[in-house]
Design a protein around this motif. Structure first.
Motif, mmCIF file in Angstrom:
data_model
loop_
_atom_site.group_PDB
_atom_site.id
_atom_site.type_symbol
_atom_site.label_atom_id
_atom_site.label_comp_id
_atom_site.label_asym_id
_atom_site.label_seq_id
_atom_site.Cartn_x
_atom_site.Cartn_y
_atom_site.Cartn_z
ATOM 1 N N THR A 89 -5.099 6.442 -8.078
ATOM 2 C CA THR A 89 -5.388 7.866 -8.158
ATOM 3 C C THR A 89 -6.627 8.233 -7.352
ATOM 4 N N PHE A 90 -7.350 7.206 -6.930
ATOM 5 C CA PHE A 90 -8.514 7.443 -6.071
ATOM 6 C C PHE A 90 -8.716 6.193 -5.238
ATOM 7 N N CYS A 91 -9.480 6.349 -4.159
ATOM 8 C CA CYS A 91 -9.685 5.220 -3.252
ATOM 9 C C CYS A 91 -10.850 4.358 -3.737
ATOM 10 N N PRO A 92 -10.633 3.061 -3.890
ATOM 11 C CA PRO A 92 -11.718 2.212 -4.401
ATOM 12 C C PRO A 92 -12.877 2.062 -3.425
ATOM 13 N N TYR A 93 -12.660 2.438 -2.174
ATOM 14 C CA TYR A 93 -13.725 2.267 -1.179
ATOM 15 C C TYR A 93 -14.579 3.514 -1.007
ATOM 16 N N CYS A 94 -13.927 4.687 -0.981
ATOM 17 C CA CYS A 94 -14.716 5.889 -0.692
ATOM 18 C C CYS A 94 -14.682 6.897 -1.834
ATOM 19 N N ASP A 95 -14.002 6.559 -2.925
ATOM 20 C CA ASP A 95 -13.978 7.395 -4.111
ATOM 21 C C ASP A 95 -13.180 8.686 -3.903
ATOM 22 N N SER A 96 -12.448 8.787 -2.806
ATOM 23 C CA SER A 96 -11.687 9.995 -2.539
ATOM 24 C C SER A 96 -10.389 9.997 -3.352
ATOM 25 N N ALA A 97 -9.949 11.207 -3.761
ATOM 26 C CA ALA A 97 -8.739 11.308 -4.573
ATOM 27 C C ALA A 97 -7.510 11.616 -3.721
ATOM 28 N N THR A 98 -7.685 11.756 -2.427
ATOM 29 C CA THR A 98 -6.557 12.102 -1.568
ATOM 30 C C THR A 98 -5.822 10.843 -1.128
ATOM 31 N N ILE A 99 -4.939 10.395 -2.011
ATOM 32 C CA ILE A 99 -4.199 9.169 -1.784
ATOM 33 C C ILE A 99 -2.727 9.493 -1.565
ATOM 34 N N LEU A 100 -2.163 8.972 -0.509
ATOM 35 C CA LEU A 100 -0.728 9.150 -0.259
ATOM 36 C C LEU A 100 -0.016 7.844 -0.558
ATOM 37 N N SER A 101 1.168 7.953 -1.143
ATOM 38 C CA SER A 101 1.928 6.737 -1.393
ATOM 39 C C SER A 101 3.054 6.611 -0.395
ATOM 40 N N GLY A 102 3.351 5.413 0.011
ATOM 41 C CA GLY A 102 4.431 5.222 0.975
ATOM 42 C C GLY A 102 5.061 3.862 0.825
ATOM 43 N N ARG A 103 5.932 3.543 1.774
ATOM 44 C CA ARG A 103 6.594 2.249 1.741
ATOM 45 C C ARG A 103 5.760 1.240 2.534
ATOM 46 N N LEU A 104 5.862 0.027 2.079
ATOM 47 C CA LEU A 104 5.144 -1.045 2.752
ATOM 48 C C LEU A 104 5.872 -1.438 4.025
ATOM 49 N N SER A 105 5.148 -1.559 5.114
ATOM 50 C CA SER A 105 5.793 -2.045 6.333
ATOM 51 C C SER A 105 4.820 -2.811 7.201
ATOM 52 N N GLY A 106 5.273 -3.920 7.723
ATOM 53 C CA GLY A 106 4.511 -4.654 8.724
ATOM 54 C C GLY A 106 3.263 -5.377 8.249
ATOM 55 N N ALA A 107 3.077 -5.476 6.923
ATOM 56 C CA ALA A 107 1.871 -6.172 6.456
ATOM 57 C C ALA A 107 2.133 -7.670 6.382
ATOM 58 N N LEU A 108 1.089 -8.453 6.599
ATOM 59 C CA LEU A 108 1.245 -9.898 6.501
ATOM 60 C C LEU A 108 1.160 -10.348 5.052
ATOM 61 N N LYS A 109 1.992 -11.313 4.748
ATOM 62 C CA LYS A 109 1.964 -11.862 3.398
ATOM 63 C C LYS A 109 0.839 -12.893 3.312
ATOM 64 N N PRO A 110 -0.011 -12.780 2.287
ATOM 65 C CA PRO A 110 -1.111 -13.750 2.176
ATOM 66 C C PRO A 110 -0.593 -15.162 1.898
ATOM 67 N N ASP A 111 -1.357 -16.159 2.319
ATOM 68 C CA ASP A 111 -1.001 -17.549 2.029
ATOM 69 C C ASP A 111 -1.504 -17.949 0.648
ATOM 70 N N LEU A 112 -2.713 -17.497 0.331
ATOM 71 C CA LEU A 112 -3.368 -17.928 -0.903
ATOM 72 C C LEU A 112 -3.925 -16.732 -1.656
ATOM 73 N N VAL A 113 -4.144 -16.934 -2.945
ATOM 74 C CA VAL A 113 -4.807 -15.911 -3.742
ATOM 75 C C VAL A 113 -5.674 -16.617 -4.784
ATOM 76 N N ILE A 114 -6.848 -16.063 -5.044
ATOM 77 C CA ILE A 114 -7.630 -16.519 -6.202
ATOM 78 C C ILE A 114 -7.402 -15.458 -7.273
ATOM 79 N N PRO A 115 -6.724 -15.816 -8.352
ATOM 80 C CA PRO A 115 -6.401 -14.788 -9.363
ATOM 81 C C PRO A 115 -7.651 -14.278 -10.080
ATOM 82 N N PHE A 116 -7.561 -13.039 -10.571
ATOM 83 C CA PHE A 116 -8.656 -12.485 -11.375
ATOM 84 C C PHE A 116 -8.845 -13.333 -12.624
ATOM 85 N N LYS A 117 -10.092 -13.630 -12.960
ATOM 86 C CA LYS A 117 -10.396 -14.377 -14.180
ATOM 87 C C LYS A 117 -11.156 -13.482 -15.155
ATOM 88 N N ILE A 118 -11.907 -12.540 -14.591
ATOM 89 C CA ILE A 118 -12.679 -11.605 -15.407
ATOM 90 C C ILE A 118 -11.785 -10.407 -15.701
#
Ligand SMILES: [Zn+2]
Ligand SMILES: [Zn+2]
Length: 353
Positions: A89-118
């Motif tokens: 509902t807002f941007c975690p980087y700039c705190d703006s509420a103007t967020i558009l939703s769309g389809r995912l395209s062309g993004a690279l799939k990560p190899d690894l992830v460190i899961p949230f522990k906190i």
């Protein structure tokens, strides 16, 4: 008679062979040197030259998952991936509420992830603790329930593995002075020191997000990469994932620099006991370079105050917390700046003379 062209290691003047003393003599500073030693000295110096770092070209699968959507911030351009059910509902980087939703395209799939522990509740409690007792803050954060806006974001990282083979030479001096009669004598001994060896580097992190401040991200390190697992979409559940905007190729120079600095530092630590040590030539060859794409967990809250954005961030794995407050800038920036990134693993350093 190639020895005639040697330069004085002390003052760089031209040395001449003095047949009376059987030594190379400097006419400028009166130093004398053994011709055989100078010959060796020159040989060592000729050998050194660095090759271009040998990194793989990063290749990965595209991220194709019908359950994923992308959120686009109209204000800062952040592109954030999340499960369809996770609404931003807002941007975690700039705190703006103007967020558009769309389809995912062309993004690279990560190899690894460190899961949230906190957990989120824990992160919120820490943030509350951080804010409490700070006079300017209650109206800014606590009244508006701002702490509720804390967001779990996976920040994209490039992880670099490689072997560094280094050949480094140093000029060093030992100085001895003594008095005899009315004279004070100074004897300067010159050393050419050669160090060669290999260091293995694992998972040197380079931040792949333009929006995530590098100083903040480095202050949140270290992460424990032992807990990194193969990426699966399930880890995203309830969190946002930033799409990298600095690619692997553009991250290489930063990785190279980090590796070079650490190698030079480790090697320099082995040269001690001299009055002066000056690095003379450095050749570092990087081989077996591998690159992986990983997502690291960060709890974030960005907020604007007096035209400035303030960031609170917490390492989602270790709970390490950093932040800057409008009333105590100096203190917290000092804290952020005082932490230097540490290499995750430094392999065995072998040194031989
Ligand atoms: Zn000289
Ligand atoms: Zn934004």
């Amino acid at each position: 008679m190639d020895i005639l062209s040697y330069k004085c290691p002390n003052c760089s003047g031209t040395l001449k062979f003095d047949s009376q003393i059987g030594q190379m003599l400097c006419e400028y500073c009166d130093s004398t040197f053994d011709p055989e030693v100078l010959k060796k000295y020159d040989e060592v110096l000729q050998e050194e030259a660095s090759k271009d770092p040998d990194w793989d070209t990063y290749e990965s699968d595209e991220w194709q998952d019908p359950n994923l959507g992308v959120h686009l911030c109209n204000s800062c351009g952040a592109e954030i991936v999340a499960e369809e059910t996770t609404a931003a509902t807002f941007c975690p980087y700039c705190d703006s509420a103007t967020i558009l939703s769309g389809r995912l395209s062309g993004a690279l799939k990560p190899d690894l992830v460190i899961p949230f522990k906190i957990e989120k509740e824990q992160a919120k409690a820490e943030l509350k603790k951080f804010c409490s007792g700070k006079r300017l803050l209650p109206s800014l954060f606590l009244a508006n329930n701002r702490i509720e806006k804390i967001t779990g974001v996976y920040v994209p990282f490039w992880l670099f593995d490689c072997e560094a083979e280094a050949n480094i030479t140093y000029d060093a001096k030992k100085v001895r002075t003594w008095k005899q009669g009315n004279y004070r004598y100074t004897e300067t001994s010159h050393f050419l020191i050669h160090r060669a060896g290999k260091i293995g580097f694992e998972r040197i992190p380079v931040d792949g997000s333009e929006k995530m401040d590098d100083a903040y991200m480095e202050a949140l390190e270290p992460y424990n990469y032992e807990e990194a697992v193969d990426f699966a979409t399930a880890y995203l559940s309830g969190y946002l994932a930033d799409k990298y905007d600095v690619d692997a190729e553009s991250s290489k120079p930063r990785a190279n620099q980090r590796i070079k600095d650490s190698t030079e530092k480790k090697f320099a630590e082995t040269v001690s006991g001299y009055a002066v040590v000056t690095p003379r030539s450095t050749a570092i060859d990087l081989t077996d370079g591998k690159i992986r794409y990983a997502l690291l967990p960060v709890w974030m809250l960005n907020t604007k105050f007096g035209g400035k954005t303030y960031t609170f961030a917490m390492n989602g794995q270790t709970g390490k917390f950093i932040g800057e407050l409008p009333i105590s800038k100096g203190k917290y920036w000092g804290y952020v700046a005082g932490i230097t990134a540490v290499l995750s693993t430094v392999g065995l350093l072998t040194v031989f003379l």
